[in-house]
Design an enzyme around this catalytic site. Structure first.
Site, PDB file in Angstrom:
ATOM      1  N   LYS A 176     -57.530  -1.105 -20.188  1.00  0.00           N
ATOM      2  CA  LYS A 176     -56.201  -1.456 -20.678  1.00  0.00           C
ATOM      3  C   LYS A 176     -55.562  -0.178 -21.267  1.00  0.00           C
ATOM      4  O   LYS A 176     -55.931   0.288 -22.341  1.00  0.00           O
ATOM      5  CB  LYS A 176     -56.323  -2.546 -21.754  1.00  0.00           C
ATOM      6  CG  LYS A 176     -54.970  -3.122 -22.179  1.00  0.00           C
ATOM      7  CD  LYS A 176     -54.543  -2.468 -23.453  1.00  0.00           C
ATOM      8  CE  LYS A 176     -53.285  -2.685 -24.112  1.00  0.00           C
ATOM      9  NZ  LYS A 176     -52.146  -1.949 -23.670  1.00  0.00           N
ATOM     10  N   GLY A 229     -57.231   5.295 -30.591  1.00  0.00           N
ATOM     11  CA  GLY A 229     -55.895   4.929 -31.050  1.00  0.00           C
ATOM     12  C   GLY A 229     -55.793   4.990 -32.554  1.00  0.00           C
ATOM     13  O   GLY A 229     -56.568   5.687 -33.219  1.00  0.00           O
ATOM     14  N   GLY A 234     -57.929   0.232 -34.690  1.00  0.00           N
ATOM     15  CA  GLY A 234     -59.393   0.362 -34.609  1.00  0.00           C
ATOM     16  C   GLY A 234     -60.088  -0.580 -35.574  1.00  0.00           C
ATOM     17  O   GLY A 234     -61.082  -1.232 -35.224  1.00  0.00           O
ATOM     18  N   CYS A 283     -54.298  13.864 -31.663  1.00  0.00           N
ATOM     19  CA  CYS A 283     -55.148  13.435 -32.786  1.00  0.00           C
ATOM     20  C   CYS A 283     -55.685  14.653 -33.512  1.00  0.00           C
ATOM     21  O   CYS A 283     -56.024  14.581 -34.689  1.00  0.00           O
ATOM     22  CB  CYS A 283     -56.286  12.561 -32.279  1.00  0.00           C
ATOM     23  SG  CYS A 283     -57.158  13.272 -30.901  1.00  0.00           S
ATOM     24  N   GLU A 380     -51.127  10.385 -41.426  1.00  0.00           N
ATOM     25  CA  GLU A 380     -50.917  10.889 -40.067  1.00  0.00           C
ATOM     26  C   GLU A 380     -49.483  10.558 -39.638  1.00  0.00           C
ATOM     27  O   GLU A 380     -49.089   9.393 -39.610  1.00  0.00           O
ATOM     28  CB  GLU A 380     -51.906  10.227 -39.110  1.00  0.00           C
ATOM     29  CG  GLU A 380     -51.821  10.805 -37.712  1.00  0.00           C
ATOM     30  CD  GLU A 380     -52.751  10.112 -36.729  1.00  0.00           C
ATOM     31  OE1 GLU A 380     -52.724   8.866 -36.641  1.00  0.00           O
ATOM     32  OE2 GLU A 380     -53.484  10.828 -36.030  1.00  0.00           O
TER      33      GLU A 380
HETATM   34  P1  NDP Z   1     -52.373   2.385 -30.984  1.00  0.00           P
HETATM   35  O1  NDP Z   1     -53.554   2.053 -31.835  1.00  0.00           O
HETATM   36  O2  NDP Z   1     -51.071   1.827 -31.348  1.00  0.00           O
HETATM   37  O3  NDP Z   1     -52.633   1.961 -29.465  1.00  0.00           O
HETATM   38  C1  NDP Z   1     -53.770   2.354 -28.757  1.00  0.00           C
HETATM   39  C2  NDP Z   1     -54.122   1.319 -27.714  1.00  0.00           C
HETATM   40  O4  NDP Z   1     -54.506   0.115 -28.367  1.00  0.00           O
HETATM   41  C3  NDP Z   1     -52.956   0.956 -26.803  1.00  0.00           C
HETATM   42  O5  NDP Z   1     -53.438   0.709 -25.512  1.00  0.00           O
HETATM   43  C4  NDP Z   1     -52.441  -0.320 -27.445  1.00  0.00           C
HETATM   44  O6  NDP Z   1     -51.717  -1.149 -26.566  1.00  0.00           O
HETATM   45  C5  NDP Z   1     -53.738  -0.973 -27.866  1.00  0.00           C
HETATM   46  N1  NDP Z   1     -53.592  -1.983 -28.907  1.00  0.00           N
HETATM   47  C6  NDP Z   1     -52.586  -2.129 -29.791  1.00  0.00           C
HETATM   48  N2  NDP Z   1     -52.827  -3.182 -30.601  1.00  0.00           N
HETATM   49  C7  NDP Z   1     -54.012  -3.704 -30.216  1.00  0.00           C
HETATM   50  C8  NDP Z   1     -54.798  -4.804 -30.660  1.00  0.00           C
HETATM   51  N3  NDP Z   1     -54.426  -5.569 -31.671  1.00  0.00           N
HETATM   52  N4  NDP Z   1     -55.967  -5.046 -30.030  1.00  0.00           N
HETATM   53  C9  NDP Z   1     -56.385  -4.278 -29.023  1.00  0.00           C
HETATM   54  N5  NDP Z   1     -55.672  -3.227 -28.544  1.00  0.00           N
HETATM   55  C10 NDP Z   1     -54.505  -2.940 -29.145  1.00  0.00           C
HETATM   56  O7  NDP Z   1     -52.318   3.980 -30.931  1.00  0.00           O
HETATM   57  P2  NDP Z   1     -51.255   4.890 -30.163  1.00  0.00           P
HETATM   58  O8  NDP Z   1     -51.228   4.532 -28.725  1.00  0.00           O
HETATM   59  O9  NDP Z   1     -49.989   4.913 -30.899  1.00  0.00           O
HETATM   60  O10 NDP Z   1     -51.965   6.317 -30.261  1.00  0.00           O
HETATM   61  C11 NDP Z   1     -51.820   7.152 -31.346  1.00  0.00           C
HETATM   62  C12 NDP Z   1     -53.049   7.082 -32.236  1.00  0.00           C
HETATM   63  O11 NDP Z   1     -54.217   7.409 -31.471  1.00  0.00           O
HETATM   64  C13 NDP Z   1     -53.008   8.107 -33.346  1.00  0.00           C
HETATM   65  O12 NDP Z   1     -53.470   7.531 -34.545  1.00  0.00           O
HETATM   66  C14 NDP Z   1     -53.970   9.176 -32.876  1.00  0.00           C
HETATM   67  O13 NDP Z   1     -54.527   9.961 -33.888  1.00  0.00           O
HETATM   68  C15 NDP Z   1     -55.003   8.366 -32.172  1.00  0.00           C
HETATM   69  N6  NDP Z   1     -55.753   9.196 -31.236  1.00  0.00           N
HETATM   70  C16 NDP Z   1     -57.061   9.498 -31.548  1.00  0.00           C
HETATM   71  C17 NDP Z   1     -57.801  10.346 -30.736  1.00  0.00           C
HETATM   72  C18 NDP Z   1     -59.236  10.655 -31.056  1.00  0.00           C
HETATM   73  O14 NDP Z   1     -59.949  11.030 -30.123  1.00  0.00           O
HETATM   74  N7  NDP Z   1     -59.703  10.554 -32.281  1.00  0.00           N
HETATM   75  C19 NDP Z   1     -57.207  10.946 -29.530  1.00  0.00           C
HETATM   76  C20 NDP Z   1     -55.840  10.550 -29.301  1.00  0.00           C
HETATM   77  C21 NDP Z   1     -55.150   9.706 -30.133  1.00  0.00           C
HETATM   78  P3  NDP Z   1     -50.113  -1.115 -26.519  1.00  0.00           P
HETATM   79  O15 NDP Z   1     -49.745   0.249 -26.072  1.00  0.00           O
HETATM   80  O16 NDP Z   1     -49.793  -2.179 -25.557  1.00  0.00           O
HETATM   81  O17 NDP Z   1     -49.650  -1.428 -27.924  1.00  0.00           O
END
Ligand code: NDP
Length: 489
Positions: A176, A229, A234, A283, A380
């Site tokens: 997803k 994410g 998380g 990130c 962040e």
């Molecule tokens: P989000 O947490 O908003 O989204 C990440 C993914 O989770 C998307 O596919 C999203 O879907 C999905 N999602 C959202 N809500 C839920 C839920 N309730 N249950 C399950 N899945 C869900 O993060 P972002 O996409 O905005 O990414 C940015 C974040 O990611 C930042 O905090 C960044 O630091 C972190 N990140 C961490 C990295 C690491 O390796 N440590 C690397 C890159 C980014 P949808 O898009 O449909 O909402």
């Protein structure tokens, strides 16, 4: 590209519509126009995808790992052949400047090749038994069905960091992707299809995180969740996943220490690349600069002069240094944090505005005189905003570095070898760079953080294999009699 095109889910080797009958658009953050329409998947689609992954599991896991690796090599080859086209589409979908978009695709190629090689290793241990005529060993087994949930900021690299090790270990997948980058995700699947991946092994369900993501997380047949994410997402995944293996790669508030003996020109390049590359949406972005008081004024001037020259624009234009933010919400978030910084008493040196141009742009922004308790020094932002914090000495620099809840990446610029080693020991992050910026992961090394950046997940390298396989311990007795461990006879 045809903006009116309806893209599909990929389940059991077929391109299919969602049961919801609904679609959502992917938006180009420069033009604000529609790139294409994607299926708004739902729980029923997830169930279909899990069933397909379940059906495919036995056959896929029985294929010898080196042979599974051959498919990954084909994928790497196809990614390479299509690199320029894919990088351009990535730039159109998420705004990253083209040179970085190429890097994103290259990272996917690198991890595919690395993990193909892992197919010939997947090492376990052998060890003597405490009993005669018996030996012991460990082997790696797949989890089964893995649910992979990814963000938008590395739309090729991050899915690849998960898909490649999951497949080489013999798992099947329900994937997803972020709703901001479904086109890139679709392209990845098309490439796997072309490479001949058997049907059902890799399934794509696009759609909202709360519905599609959560249905995967809660599905009882899914044994392993790998998520990258936001930390709040998380945390809710961890809460809902039940008794599954969960890997979390979450946010960061990474810092660069610039000591008084640093090569300031080198540090300048590092801060600009770390703070404003990918418009601060990494990130591992360097959103804090911890600078020694002796060089603060000089370094501040150097930074402002360089930031002034950064050219905002369409990432497809080779002259552009900084692209847009991913969407309107992210643009508003950067604006909000600028206002918070000003209210908190930080000094805005440059930027802090939405420029008068189409697209979700925000001017590269630098605050100084920041203290560690300010929200702009703690939270962040995920935008082109850097906070400068002045320190008196090395020990204070380390304290400031460690003052945040996250622990992903860090960097120190100094010519002093003792301080470099001390920094490696004292800084609380999963990754530390010496005389280099906070970014630049290489796929054969572990990647991940500590504290609220995750729960010990390390992707990449040999640890990527550990994320997607379970250890089985085997005792092989060739004594021909019942031998009892720990029992004296
Ligand atoms: P989000 O947490 O908003 O989204 C990440 C993914 O989770 C998307 O596919 C999203 O879907 C999905 N999602 C959202 N809500 C839920 C839920 N309730 N249950 C399950 N899945 C869900 O993060 P972002 O996409 O905005 O990414 C940015 C974040 O990611 C930042 O905090 C960044 O630091 C972190 N990140 C961490 C990295 C690491 O390796 N440590 C690397 C890159 C980014 P949808 O898009 O449909 O909402």
């Amino acid at each position: 590209m045809d903006s009116s095109k309806n893209y599909k889910l990929y389940i059991d080797g077929k391109w299919t519509n969602s049961d919801s009958g609904e679609t959502f658009p992917s938006i180009n953050p420069v033009s604000e126009g529609v790139i294409g329409n994607f299926q708004k998947g739902n729980k029923d689609d997830v169930n279909r995808a899990v069933e397909a992954a379940d059906k495919a599991l036995e056959k896929w896991s029985e294929i010898p790992a080196p042979k599974r690796g051959i498919i990954l090599l084909k994928v790497a080859q196809l990614l390479r052949e299509n690199k320029e086209k894919l990088a351009r589409e990535l730039t159109m979908e998420m705004g990253k400047v083209l040179v970085e978009a190429r890097g994103d695709v290259q990272e996917a190629i690198d991890i595919a090749e690395y993990m193909a090689g892992e197919g010939r290793r997947l090492f376990g241990y052998t060890t003597p038994s405490e009993l005669k005529d018996k030996f012991c060993l460990t082997i790696r087994r797949p989890f089964g069905i893995c649910g992979l949930i990814t963000p938008w900021n590395f739309p090729f690299a991050i899915p690849a960091w998960k898909i490649m090790p999951a497949l080489i270990c013999g798992n099947t997948i329900v994937f997803k992707p972020s709703s901001d980058t479904p086109l890139c995700a679709t392209r990845i699947i098309e490439i796997f299809e072309k490479a001949g991946l058997p049907k059902g092994v890799l399934n794509l369900v696009t759609g909202p995180g709360g519905t599609v993501g959560m249905s995967i997380v809660k599905h009882e047949k899914v044994r392993c969740i790998s998520f990258t994410g936001h930390k709040d997402t998380g945390a809710s995944i961890l809460k809902e996943a039940g008794l599954k293996k969960v890997g979390l790669e979450l946010g960061g508030k990474n810092g660069i220490i610039v000591m008084d003996d640093a090569d300031l020109n080198l540090a300048l390049d590092g801060v600009i690349w770390g703070g404003y590359g990918t418009t601060g949406q990494r990130c591992t972005a360097a959103s804090r600069v911890i600078v020694h008081e002796k060089v603060k004024n000089k370094f501040e001037k150097m930074l402002v002069n360089r930031i002034k020259k950064l050219k905002l624009g369409n990432g497809l234009n080779p002259k552009t240094d900084v692209g847009p933010l991913i969407n309107k919400k992210a643009q508003e978030k950067s604006k909000m944090y600028t206002e918070i910084g000003i209210d908190e008493g930080a000094k805005l040196l440059i930027g802090g505005k939405i420029p008068k141009m189409k697209g979700f742009f925000f001017k590269p922004t630098l605050f100084t005189n920041c203290s560690i308790d300010m929200r702009i020094s703690q939270e962040e932002i995920f935008g082109p905003i850097v906070s400068l914090i002045t320190v008196k000495n090395f020990d204070e620099a380390i304290d400031v570095m460690n003052s945040v809840e996250y622990g992903l990446s860090s960097a120190i610029y100094t010519k002093n070898m003792n301080k470099s080693f001390k920094a490696i020991e004292k800084i609380e992050t999963g990754i530390t760079y010496i005389n280099s910026s906070t970014i630049g992961a290489e796929v054969h090394l572990p990647f991940g953080g500590i504290k609220h950046t995750g729960i010990g997940t390390r992707e990449g390298g040999w640890t990527g294999i550990e994320e997607f396989s379970e250890i089985k311990t085997v005792y092989f007795d060739y004594s021909g009699k019942l031998q009892k461990a720990q029992i004296d006879e």
